[in-house]
Motif scaffolding. Structure first.
Motif, short mmCIF file in Angstrom:
data_model
loop_
_atom_site.label_atom_id
_atom_site.label_comp_id
_atom_site.label_asym_id
_atom_site.label_seq_id
_atom_site.Cartn_x
_atom_site.Cartn_y
_atom_site.Cartn_z
N CYS A 20 13.17 36.08 28.09
CA CYS A 20 13.70 37.45 28.04
C CYS A 20 13.85 38.05 29.44
CB CYS A 20 12.77 38.35 27.24
SG CYS A 20 12.46 37.81 25.56
N ASP A 21 13.12 37.52 30.41
CA ASP A 21 13.04 38.19 31.72
C ASP A 21 13.67 37.35 32.81
OD1 ASP A 21 11.49 40.14 30.58
OD2 ASP A 21 9.60 39.32 31.29
N ALA A 22 14.46 37.98 33.66
CA ALA A 22 14.98 37.24 34.82
C ALA A 22 15.30 38.17 35.97
CB ALA A 22 16.23 36.46 34.45
N ALA A 23 15.21 37.60 37.17
CA ALA A 23 15.76 38.22 38.37
C ALA A 23 16.54 37.14 39.09
CB ALA A 23 14.64 38.76 39.26
N GLY A 24 17.65 37.54 39.71
CA GLY A 24 18.47 36.52 40.36
C GLY A 24 19.63 37.14 41.12
N LEU A 25 20.69 36.38 41.23
CA LEU A 25 21.86 36.83 41.99
C LEU A 25 23.05 36.98 41.04
CD1 LEU A 25 21.56 34.40 45.04
CD2 LEU A 25 20.85 36.81 44.94
N ASP A 26 23.74 38.14 41.15
CA ASP A 26 24.93 38.30 40.31
C ASP A 26 26.11 37.57 40.94
OD1 ASP A 26 26.03 39.90 42.30
OD2 ASP A 26 25.88 41.77 41.17
N GLU A 27 27.28 37.69 40.34
CA GLU A 27 28.43 36.89 40.80
C GLU A 27 28.89 37.27 42.20
OE1 GLU A 27 30.29 35.79 36.43
OE2 GLU A 27 30.62 37.78 37.30
N ASP A 28 28.49 38.48 42.67
CA ASP A 28 28.84 38.90 44.03
C ASP A 28 27.70 38.64 45.02
OD1 ASP A 28 31.30 39.91 43.15
OD2 ASP A 28 30.30 41.73 42.43
N GLY A 29 26.65 37.98 44.57
CA GLY A 29 25.53 37.66 45.46
C GLY A 29 24.52 38.79 45.59
N ASN A 30 24.65 39.84 44.77
CA ASN A 30 23.66 40.94 44.80
C ASN A 30 22.37 40.52 44.09
OD1 ASN A 30 25.54 42.90 45.92
ND2 ASN A 30 26.52 42.86 43.90
N GLU A 31 21.24 40.99 44.61
CA GLU A 31 19.95 40.70 43.97
C GLU A 31 19.77 41.66 42.80
OE1 GLU A 31 16.84 40.68 46.90
OE2 GLU A 31 17.68 38.91 47.89
N VAL A 32 19.52 41.10 41.61
CA VAL A 32 19.49 41.93 40.40
C VAL A 32 18.32 41.56 39.50
CG1 VAL A 32 22.00 42.29 40.41
CG2 VAL A 32 21.04 40.36 39.14
N VAL A 33 17.99 42.52 38.62
CA VAL A 33 17.04 42.31 37.54
C VAL A 33 17.84 42.44 36.25
CG1 VAL A 33 14.81 42.99 36.57
CG2 VAL A 33 15.36 43.58 38.93
N VAL A 34 17.48 41.65 35.27
CA VAL A 34 18.22 41.67 34.01
C VAL A 34 17.48 42.51 32.97
CG1 VAL A 34 18.92 40.19 32.08
CG2 VAL A 34 19.29 39.43 34.43
N HIS A 35 18.20 43.48 32.37
CA HIS A 35 17.64 44.24 31.24
C HIS A 35 17.94 43.45 29.97
CE1 HIS A 35 17.87 47.88 28.35
NE2 HIS A 35 16.62 47.55 28.52
N SER A 36 16.90 43.15 29.21
CA SER A 36 17.02 42.14 28.15
C SER A 36 17.49 42.69 26.81
CB SER A 36 15.65 41.48 27.97
OG SER A 36 15.73 40.40 27.11
N VAL A 37 17.56 44.02 26.66
CA VAL A 37 17.94 44.60 25.37
C VAL A 37 19.46 44.65 25.28
CG1 VAL A 37 17.69 46.58 23.83
CG2 VAL A 37 15.84 46.00 25.43
N ILE A 38 20.02 43.81 24.41
CA ILE A 38 21.48 43.74 24.29
C ILE A 38 21.90 44.60 23.09
CG2 ILE A 38 23.48 42.20 24.12
CD1 ILE A 38 21.65 41.51 26.50
N SER A 39 22.49 45.75 23.40
CA SER A 39 22.94 46.63 22.31
C SER A 39 24.42 46.37 22.05
CB SER A 39 22.69 48.10 22.66
OG SER A 39 23.31 48.42 23.89
N ASP A 40 24.90 46.90 20.92
CA ASP A 40 26.30 46.72 20.56
C ASP A 40 27.19 47.46 21.56
OD1 ASP A 40 27.96 45.72 18.13
OD2 ASP A 40 28.77 47.71 18.61
N ASP A 41 28.40 46.91 21.82
CA ASP A 41 29.35 47.54 22.75
C ASP A 41 29.57 49.01 22.45
OD1 ASP A 41 29.80 45.44 24.31
OD2 ASP A 41 31.73 44.86 23.40
N SER A 42 29.58 49.34 21.16
CA SER A 42 29.93 50.71 20.75
C SER A 42 28.72 51.64 20.79
CB SER A 42 30.49 50.70 19.33
OG SER A 42 29.49 50.19 18.45
N LEU A 48 17.11 51.72 20.12
CA LEU A 48 17.25 52.28 18.77
C LEU A 48 18.50 51.75 18.06
CD1 LEU A 48 16.18 55.99 19.44
CD2 LEU A 48 14.80 54.10 18.56
N ASP A 49 19.31 50.94 18.74
CA ASP A 49 20.49 50.35 18.09
C ASP A 49 20.01 49.36 17.03
OD1 ASP A 49 22.74 49.04 17.31
OD2 ASP A 49 23.30 48.31 19.32
N PRO A 50 20.34 49.58 15.75
CA PRO A 50 19.87 48.64 14.72
C PRO A 50 20.42 47.23 14.91
CG PRO A 50 21.27 50.38 13.77
CD PRO A 50 21.08 50.72 15.21
N ARG A 51 21.51 47.11 15.69
CA ARG A 51 22.09 45.76 15.91
C ARG A 51 21.65 45.15 17.24
NH1 ARG A 51 28.03 47.75 14.45
NH2 ARG A 51 27.05 49.55 15.42
#
Ligand SMILES: NC(=O)c1ccc[n+]([C@@H]2O[C@H](COP(=O)([O-])OP(=O)(O)OC[C@H]3O[C@@H](n4cnc5c(N)ncnc54)[C@H](OP(=O)(O)O)[C@@H]3O)[C@@H](O)[C@H]2O)c1
Length: 321
Positions: free
Chosen positions: A66-88, A95-98
């Motif tokens: 669930c947890d990661a830190a790394g480099l995004d596609e532009d080489g920026n140092e980032v932390v990943v937020h693991s809660v994937i909510s629906d686009d809408s 609190l998103d039920p999906r």
């Protein structure tokens, strides 16, 4: 790419379902981005997945983590937020039920690469190492939300943390102490209780011990083994926040105490992207660093899983790539 996956479910012997080896790279949909993982941390959630809790067999094999830190596609140092909510979905992502966490529906972080929606990327400050940053998105974020959003802890309160050495427990000890609470913990061994005191707890007790007085807030992730003690430890009007049930989900409810003492029993899960940003800032501004039990190469992940399964962890186990 190299990845750590749940190959199947194995309720009684979770490590039998663990697979390390080659796995297809993620293929991000529109609006998603791919992070090159530099460090990822282990959570009890990964053991639950191997046991088949919170996942159905048709989603397997799936990359764990669930947890990661790394480099995004532009080489920026980032932390990943693991809660994937629906686009809408708008507002509190938890609190998103999906909503799902990485490794539940989408491939997780114990791999060379992980893909996430762009909005799930948070900037990693240079003050935090990749290893430290990789501890924050699940255990530390959960403890942050339990304490500050759900329990509304304020300085001077007494907070009981059940379990001294776990990922969420160590985060709760450090954060509550930094925020001015008197922190009491229970831990299963003398060694773990000592570690808790070093992290900032004011007193450490054996599980189930009678406390010097009743507390304002209990942080509960252990579940059945500690539930009655948690309820009985609260002063009238006190608040129990629960985010886990490691030892089981069917304790005596203690309903009479709940209504007679007007206790609040509050659930909590993960945290929002905004809470993760605040947590990262808090760590930098107040020089707070997660307790890391050990750092292993991702190729040696099995050793980390074994250590967690045996309950031998003090803080977080981190894997590096
Ligand atoms: N809802 C959410 O969003 C969320 C987020 C994170 C975690 N969780 C859940 O919270 C739980 C803890 O996660 P974690 O990653 O912190 O796990 P962990 O690092 O493996 O820690 C396990 C904790 O449970 C305690 N414990 C285990 N068995 C016990 C027993 N028989 N009696 C008393 N204490 C016992 C340990 O206490 P000792 O120190 O005494 O060993 C330790 O504090 C898991 O169930 C996890 O799924 C939920």
């Amino acid at each position: 790419m190299f990845a750590v996956t749940a190959a199947r479910v194995s309720p009684d012997a979770p490590l039998a379902a663990l697979h390390l080896g080659d796995h297809p790279e993620p293929s991000p949909p529109d609006g998603w981005t791919t992070v090159a993982v530099r460090a990822a941390s282990l959570n009890h959630h990964d053991l639950w997945t191997l046991r088949g809790v919170g996942i159905s067999a048709d989603r397997l094999p799936i990359v764990l983590g669930c947890d990661a830190a790394g480099l995004d596609e532009d080489g920026n140092e980032v932390v990943v937020h693991s809660v994937i909510s629906d686009d809408s979905w708008r507002g509190d992502e938890t609190l998103d039920p999906r909503r799902s966490l990485l490794s539940e529906r989408h491939p997780g972080t114990l791999a060379e690469k992980v893909s996430v929606p762009r909005r799930n990327i948070v900037r990693k400050p240079p003050e935090l190492s990749f290893e430290e940053a990789a501890c924050l998105p699940t255990a530390w974020l959960t403890a942050y939300r339990m304490l500050f959003t759900r329990a509304r802890m304020v300085p001077g309160m007494t907070v009981l943390v059940q379990g001294a050495a776990g990922g969420v427990a160590t985060a709760a000890i450090v954060l509550a102490s930094a925020a001015g609470a008197r922190v009491w913990v229970t831990g299963r061994s003398e060694d773990k209780r000592e570690q808790a005191l070093k992290l900032g707890a004011d007193q450490a007790f054996e599980p189930g011990a009678r406390l010097p007085e009743r507390v304002d807030v209990v942080m509960e992730t252990v579940g059945q083994a500690t539930w009655s003690h948690s309820i009985k430890s609260l002063k009238p009007g006190g608040t129990l926040v629960v985010s886990g049930a490691t030892t089981g989900d069917a304790p005596a409810a203690e309903l009479t105490r709940v209504f007679f003492l007007q206790l609040s029993v509050i659930g909590s899960t993960m945290g929002t992207r905004e809470e993760l940003e605040r947590l990262v800032r808090l760590c930098v501004e107040k020089d707070i660093r997660p307790q890391i039990d050990r750092t292993l190469a991702l190729a040696d992940a099995r050793q980390g899983f074994e250590t967690m399964l045996n309950g031998e962890v003090v803080g977080k186990i981190v894997f590096t790539i």
